[in-house]
Design an enzyme around this catalytic site. Sequence first.
Site, PDB file in Angstrom:
ATOM      1  CG  ASP A 181      28.220  58.902 103.401  1.00 25.54           C
ATOM      2  OD1 ASP A 181      29.206  58.244 102.992  1.00 25.54           O
ATOM      3  OD2 ASP A 181      28.325  60.046 103.870  1.00 25.54           O
ATOM      4  CB  VAL A 182      30.031  54.162 100.361  1.00 27.33           C
ATOM      5  CG1 VAL A 182      29.114  53.960  99.170  1.00 27.33           C
ATOM      6  CG2 VAL A 182      31.093  55.228 100.080  1.00 27.33           C
ATOM      7  CG  ASN A 200      30.489  54.325  90.030  1.00 24.52           C
ATOM      8  OD1 ASN A 200      31.317  54.475  89.136  1.00 24.52           O
ATOM      9  ND2 ASN A 200      29.666  55.312  90.407  1.00 24.52           N
ATOM     10  CE1 TYR A 227      39.979  58.903  92.197  1.00 24.97           C
ATOM     11  CE2 TYR A 227      41.754  58.646  90.601  1.00 24.97           C
ATOM     12  CZ  TYR A 227      40.412  58.544  90.931  1.00 24.97           C
ATOM     13  OH  TYR A 227      39.520  58.059  90.004  1.00 24.97           O
TER      14      TYR A 227
HETATM   15  P1  NAI Z   1      31.083  61.590  89.600  1.00 23.84           P
HETATM   16  O1  NAI Z   1      31.677  62.565  90.536  1.00 23.84           O
HETATM   17  O2  NAI Z   1      30.336  62.068  88.412  1.00 23.84           O
HETATM   18  O3  NAI Z   1      30.153  60.553  90.372  1.00 23.84           O
HETATM   19  C1  NAI Z   1      30.542  60.015  91.596  1.00 23.84           C
HETATM   20  C2  NAI Z   1      29.293  59.769  92.414  1.00 23.84           C
HETATM   21  O4  NAI Z   1      29.713  59.223  93.690  1.00 23.84           O
HETATM   22  C3  NAI Z   1      28.520  61.052  92.708  1.00 23.84           C
HETATM   23  O5  NAI Z   1      27.163  60.897  92.353  1.00 23.84           O
HETATM   24  C4  NAI Z   1      28.710  61.259  94.203  1.00 23.84           C
HETATM   25  O6  NAI Z   1      27.587  61.862  94.838  1.00 23.84           O
HETATM   26  C5  NAI Z   1      28.920  59.829  94.686  1.00 23.84           C
HETATM   27  N1  NAI Z   1      29.580  59.808  95.971  1.00 23.84           N
HETATM   28  C6  NAI Z   1      30.625  60.553  96.403  1.00 23.84           C
HETATM   29  N2  NAI Z   1      30.879  60.311  97.695  1.00 23.84           N
HETATM   30  C7  NAI Z   1      29.978  59.375  98.091  1.00 23.84           C
HETATM   31  C8  NAI Z   1      29.720  58.716  99.316  1.00 23.84           C
HETATM   32  N3  NAI Z   1      30.437  58.994 100.421  1.00 23.84           N
HETATM   33  N4  NAI Z   1      28.724  57.809  99.369  1.00 23.84           N
HETATM   34  C9  NAI Z   1      27.975  57.553  98.280  1.00 23.84           C
HETATM   35  N5  NAI Z   1      28.155  58.142  97.087  1.00 23.84           N
HETATM   36  C10 NAI Z   1      29.142  59.049  97.012  1.00 23.84           C
HETATM   37  O7  NAI Z   1      32.299  60.666  89.161  1.00 23.84           O
HETATM   38  P2  NAI Z   1      32.484  59.570  87.988  1.00 23.84           P
HETATM   39  O8  NAI Z   1      33.450  60.108  87.033  1.00 23.84           O
HETATM   40  O9  NAI Z   1      31.185  59.064  87.532  1.00 23.84           O
HETATM   41  O10 NAI Z   1      33.277  58.481  88.850  1.00 23.84           O
HETATM   42  C11 NAI Z   1      32.744  57.230  89.220  1.00 23.84           C
HETATM   43  C12 NAI Z   1      33.895  56.334  89.634  1.00 23.84           C
HETATM   44  O11 NAI Z   1      34.796  56.200  88.533  1.00 23.84           O
HETATM   45  C13 NAI Z   1      34.725  56.873  90.796  1.00 23.84           C
HETATM   46  O12 NAI Z   1      35.090  55.803  91.649  1.00 23.84           O
HETATM   47  C14 NAI Z   1      35.952  57.440  90.115  1.00 23.84           C
HETATM   48  O13 NAI Z   1      37.093  57.456  90.946  1.00 23.84           O
HETATM   49  C15 NAI Z   1      36.113  56.480  88.950  1.00 23.84           C
HETATM   50  N6  NAI Z   1      36.895  57.016  87.851  1.00 23.84           N
HETATM   51  C16 NAI Z   1      36.469  58.095  87.132  1.00 23.84           C
HETATM   52  C17 NAI Z   1      37.248  58.597  86.105  1.00 23.84           C
HETATM   53  C18 NAI Z   1      36.851  59.767  85.277  1.00 23.84           C
HETATM   54  O14 NAI Z   1      37.693  60.262  84.513  1.00 23.84           O
HETATM   55  N7  NAI Z   1      35.623  60.252  85.343  1.00 23.84           N
HETATM   56  C19 NAI Z   1      38.545  57.995  85.790  1.00 23.84           C
HETATM   57  C20 NAI Z   1      38.875  56.866  86.595  1.00 23.84           C
HETATM   58  C21 NAI Z   1      38.079  56.404  87.586  1.00 23.84           C
END
Ligand code: NAI
Length: 247
Positions: A65-66, A88, A150
Amino acid sequence: MTGQQQAGRIAVVTGAARGIGFATAQRLAADGVHVVLTDVDGHVEEAAAAISRDQGGRAEARRLDVRDEAACEALIAGLPRVDVMVNNAGIFDVKRTEDLTPEDFRRMYDINLVGMFVLARAAARRMSASGRIVNIASRAYLGAVDYAHYVASKAAVVGLTRALALELAPRGILVNAVAPGVIDTPILAAWSDEARARLASVQPVGRLGRPEDIANMVAFLASPTTDFITGQVILVDGGRSLGGLTG
Ligand code: NAI
């Protein structure tokens, strides 16, 4: 990037159980990097096992957990070396400002920003001159409605990236951010199919992004051969940030 150029390097990717983090881990492992996939979600074990099977054992999983500073420090300290840190992990939700609370802001900042800082600090201490830190921001840092917490957290990611880049450049450690547009991952669960189709239609390239679109850019910035780019925010958004379209 060939496996040979990246061989022996170790990368840590947060939020790697799925979505962009998983695609990034896959791509780095394919490039020859040994990848430590971390996530608060237990599915990270399966994710790492799948990559490890495909890529000759070059992946392992750690629950993390970050928000847990001590656990972040311990993870980094326990690795034989750290060459690449991909920050990420992130959360997203939609809430109009009039309904937002300071607690919503703090939760968003703790995960999207403070965890990133803790891991970047710990990784930088261990990195040699070819160290690379890649932070995942968002196109939303430019501004967006209905999720000010956000937007603010991602604008802060950009500020952190630029500040770290200046501090670490003399040591040869390069720090950049990737700002994705709308990428089709589980983070979009709040959007209906109709809303996703509308979103796709307003992208200049006519589609939503794929996790691999971001992974490719992260891999480029993580490579030791990319050694004259630092402090930058690379928008990978199918042209969405250019404006010119309605919706
Ligand atoms: P996702 O929701 O599919 O994956 C995010 C991952 O982060 C999940 O596996 C989750 O369990 C993990 N996570 C959440 N809280 C956590 C914590 N406290 N400690 C450790 N891990 C944790 O999201 P996605 O789309 O893959 O997003 C990845 C990054 O990209 C994020 O930072 C998001 O803000 C960014 N992003 C995503 C966009 C999109 O349209 N999908 C657009 C712009 C940025």
